[in-house]
Design a protein around this motif. Structure first.
Motif, PDB file in Angstrom:
ATOM      1  N   SER A 153      35.658  14.579  11.691  1.00 52.29           N
ATOM      2  CA  SER A 153      36.130  13.408  10.932  1.00 52.29           C
ATOM      3  C   SER A 153      36.134  13.706   9.435  1.00 52.29           C
ATOM      4  O   SER A 153      35.241  14.379   8.926  1.00 52.29           O
ATOM      5  CB  SER A 153      35.206  12.215  11.174  1.00 52.29           C
ATOM      6  N   ASP A 154      37.121  13.174   8.728  1.00 56.59           N
ATOM      7  CA  ASP A 154      37.146  13.349   7.275  1.00 56.59           C
ATOM      8  C   ASP A 154      36.314  12.248   6.609  1.00 56.59           C
ATOM      9  O   ASP A 154      35.739  11.390   7.288  1.00 56.59           O
ATOM     10  CB  ASP A 154      38.590  13.400   6.745  1.00 56.59           C
ATOM     11  N   ALA A 155      36.279  12.313   5.288  1.00 58.36           N
ATOM     12  CA  ALA A 155      35.410  11.371   4.556  1.00 58.36           C
ATOM     13  C   ALA A 155      35.842   9.925   4.792  1.00 58.36           C
ATOM     14  O   ALA A 155      34.993   9.031   4.899  1.00 58.36           O
ATOM     15  CB  ALA A 155      35.439  11.708   3.071  1.00 58.36           C
ATOM     16  N   ILE A 156      37.149   9.681   4.895  1.00 61.65           N
ATOM     17  CA  ILE A 156      37.631   8.306   5.057  1.00 61.65           C
ATOM     18  C   ILE A 156      37.183   7.759   6.422  1.00 61.65           C
ATOM     19  O   ILE A 156      36.656   6.643   6.517  1.00 61.65           O
ATOM     20  CB  ILE A 156      39.166   8.234   4.890  1.00 61.65           C
ATOM     21  N   ALA A 157      37.355   8.555   7.471  1.00 58.75           N
ATOM     22  CA  ALA A 157      36.950   8.104   8.809  1.00 58.75           C
ATOM     23  C   ALA A 157      35.429   7.920   8.874  1.00 58.75           C
ATOM     24  O   ALA A 157      34.931   6.940   9.443  1.00 58.75           O
ATOM     25  CB  ALA A 157      37.416   9.114   9.849  1.00 58.75           C
ATOM     26  N   THR A 158      34.689   8.862   8.278  1.00 58.78           N
ATOM     27  CA  THR A 158      33.226   8.759   8.275  1.00 58.78           C
ATOM     28  C   THR A 158      32.794   7.459   7.592  1.00 58.78           C
ATOM     29  O   THR A 158      31.915   6.742   8.079  1.00 58.78           O
ATOM     30  CB  THR A 158      32.596   9.971   7.547  1.00 58.78           C
ATOM     31  N   ALA A 159      33.453   7.162   6.471  1.00 55.77           N
ATOM     32  CA  ALA A 159      33.100   5.941   5.727  1.00 55.77           C
ATOM     33  C   ALA A 159      33.438   4.685   6.534  1.00 55.77           C
ATOM     34  O   ALA A 159      32.672   3.715   6.507  1.00 55.77           O
ATOM     35  CB  ALA A 159      33.827   5.932   4.384  1.00 55.77           C
ATOM     36  N   LYS A 160      34.547   4.713   7.266  1.00 57.19           N
ATOM     37  CA  LYS A 160      34.912   3.543   8.085  1.00 57.19           C
ATOM     38  C   LYS A 160      33.835   3.280   9.125  1.00 57.19           C
ATOM     39  O   LYS A 160      33.423   2.136   9.359  1.00 57.19           O
ATOM     40  CB  LYS A 160      36.227   3.824   8.846  1.00 57.19           C
ATOM     41  N   VAL A 161      33.379   4.346   9.765  1.00 58.79           N
ATOM     42  CA  VAL A 161      32.361   4.217  10.813  1.00 58.79           C
ATOM     43  C   VAL A 161      31.042   3.746  10.194  1.00 58.79           C
ATOM     44  O   VAL A 161      30.372   2.848  10.734  1.00 58.79           O
ATOM     45  CB  VAL A 161      32.188   5.569  11.561  1.00 58.79           C
ATOM     46  N   LEU A 162      30.684   4.328   9.044  1.00 58.78           N
ATOM     47  CA  LEU A 162      29.441   3.912   8.384  1.00 58.78           C
ATOM     48  C   LEU A 162      29.523   2.450   7.951  1.00 58.78           C
ATOM     49  O   LEU A 162      28.551   1.696   8.117  1.00 58.78           O
ATOM     50  CB  LEU A 162      29.154   4.808   7.171  1.00 58.78           C
ATOM     51  N   ALA A 163      30.675   2.036   7.434  1.00 65.03           N
ATOM     52  CA  ALA A 163      30.826   0.633   6.990  1.00 65.03           C
ATOM     53  C   ALA A 163      30.646  -0.309   8.180  1.00 65.03           C
ATOM     54  O   ALA A 163      29.980  -1.350   8.065  1.00 65.03           O
ATOM     55  CB  ALA A 163      32.184   0.438   6.330  1.00 65.03           C
ATOM     56  N   ALA A 164      31.212   0.084   9.328  1.00 62.57           N
ATOM     57  CA  ALA A 164      31.075  -0.762  10.526  1.00 62.57           C
ATOM     58  C   ALA A 164      29.611  -0.806  10.970  1.00 62.57           C
ATOM     59  O   ALA A 164      29.103  -1.860  11.388  1.00 62.57           O
ATOM     60  CB  ALA A 164      31.965  -0.221  11.642  1.00 62.57           C
ATOM     61  N   ALA A 165      28.909   0.325  10.871  1.00 65.26           N
ATOM     62  CA  ALA A 165      27.488   0.364  11.286  1.00 65.26           C
ATOM     63  C   ALA A 165      26.625  -0.458  10.326  1.00 65.26           C
ATOM     64  O   ALA A 165      25.708  -1.170  10.760  1.00 65.26           O
ATOM     65  CB  ALA A 165      27.004   1.812  11.342  1.00 65.26           C
TER      66      ALA A 165
END
Ligand SMILES: Cc1cc2nc3c(=O)[nH]c(=O)nc-3n(C[C@H](O)[C@H](O)[C@H](O)COP(=O)(O)OP(=O)(O)OC[C@H]3O[C@@H](n4cnc5c(N)ncnc54)[C@H](O)[C@@H]3O)c2cc1C
Length: 261
Positions: A94-106
């Motif tokens: 995953s790139d930084a954008i996808a990682t951030a999306k997942v972290l934001a959801a968590a």
């Protein structure tokens, strides 16, 4: 009561030899020891200081493979209260954008959070982008490169040291804060802390549990890719200056030739 979330990333130990996988240029996680990133130990320490100064709870959140539980346990053994671990094969590459999306959801799973503390930059990816993307996704203010932090009721005050002086920053809570390397000296987990950490709750979630579409994460869906990486060239032998009474002039001549003086 300050409800704090700390984002922690497991990274290859900077003391190990770090490599990329020849197949897809993602990190070869098996080739190096994995540790809790040092900047994230500092983020945990800062959260614990706020917790200890009053009432508070610290939740650590990590996106990473199964063995990232070791990094999570370390944060728990330092004194964090509970954890969310997002682990899913779909996240590989995953790139930084996808990682951030997942972290934001968590992070959104942590009810009533006031403050998100992160490192400025991870020691492997070194994007320094994830905290800002999370702040944007969650619609929160972000204070970056923080060297000193104080929670003041419903707001947060931070100092950022620069070469020219100190910048005083302030934001209303909830907010995202990313900390610099000089913010503190993290504590070592005590034996009691290590034992207590074994019993602290760790919730393991998949991207589906978070309502994130698997088609938005992973190597195949990354918006950017690492095309090539090459190891640093080995150091070449330095220039040797024989001192025959004129060593100083020879050194000066060398520095002039290198345009250093
Ligand atoms: C070998 C390698 C190959 C890569 N290939 C690509 C690629 O092809 N395309 C691409 O766009 N990106 C790539 N990346 C970047 C990778 O996707 C990032 O590691 C990840 O998205 C997070 O970015 P970062 O490490 O730069 O975090 P930064 O933005 O530097 O991290 C800052 C802070 O955010 C938090 N944080 C970051 N990641 C996590 C996490 N997983 N869990 C919890 N907290 C976290 C931590 O508090 C951290 O201190 C690659 C990285 C590596 C090491």
């Amino acid at each position: 009561m300050t409800n704090i979330v700390v984002l922690v990333k497991q990274v290859p130990d900077t003391y190990s030899e770090r490599k990329l996988s020849g197949a897809d240029n993602t990190l070869d996680r098996e080739s190096a020891d994995a540790v809790l990133d040092e900047i994230n130990e500092k983020a945990v320490e800062e959260a614990l200081k706020i917790k200890e100064a009053g009432e508070g709870e610290v939740t650590v959140v990590s996106v990473g493979p199964d063995r990232a539980t070791d990094a999570i346990r370390k944060a728990l053994s330092m004194g964090a209260d509970k954890a969310i671990h997002v682990s899913d094969a779909a996240l590989h590459g995953s790139d930084a954008i996808a990682t951030a999306k997942v972290l934001a959801a968590a992070i959104s799973k942590v009810e009533g959070f006031d403050l998100v503390i992160t490192g400025n930059e991870a020691s492997d990816g070194r994007g320094g982008a994830v905290p800002a993307i999370i702040a944007e996704l969650l619609g929160l203010p972000q204070l970056t490169h923080v060297n000193e932090l104080t929670v003041d009721g419903t707001s947060i005050k931070a100092d950022r040291y620069t070469e020219d002086g100190v910048t005083h920053l302030e934001a209303n809570l909830p907010a995202v804060v990313s900390v610099g390397e000089k913010i503190n000296e993290p504590r070592y987990p005590s034996f009691k802390g290590i034992m207590a950490a074994k019993k602290k709750p760790v919730e393991t979630l998949t991207v589906a549990d978070l309502g994130v579409d698997a088609a938005e994460v992973g190597l195949g869906n990354a918006w950017s890719s690492v095309l090539e990486a090459s190891p640093k060239p080995p150091r070449t032998a330095g220039e040797r200056v024989e001192d025959e009474g004129d060593g100083g002039s020879k050194v000066a001549a060398y520095l002039v030739a290198q345009k250093l003086i």
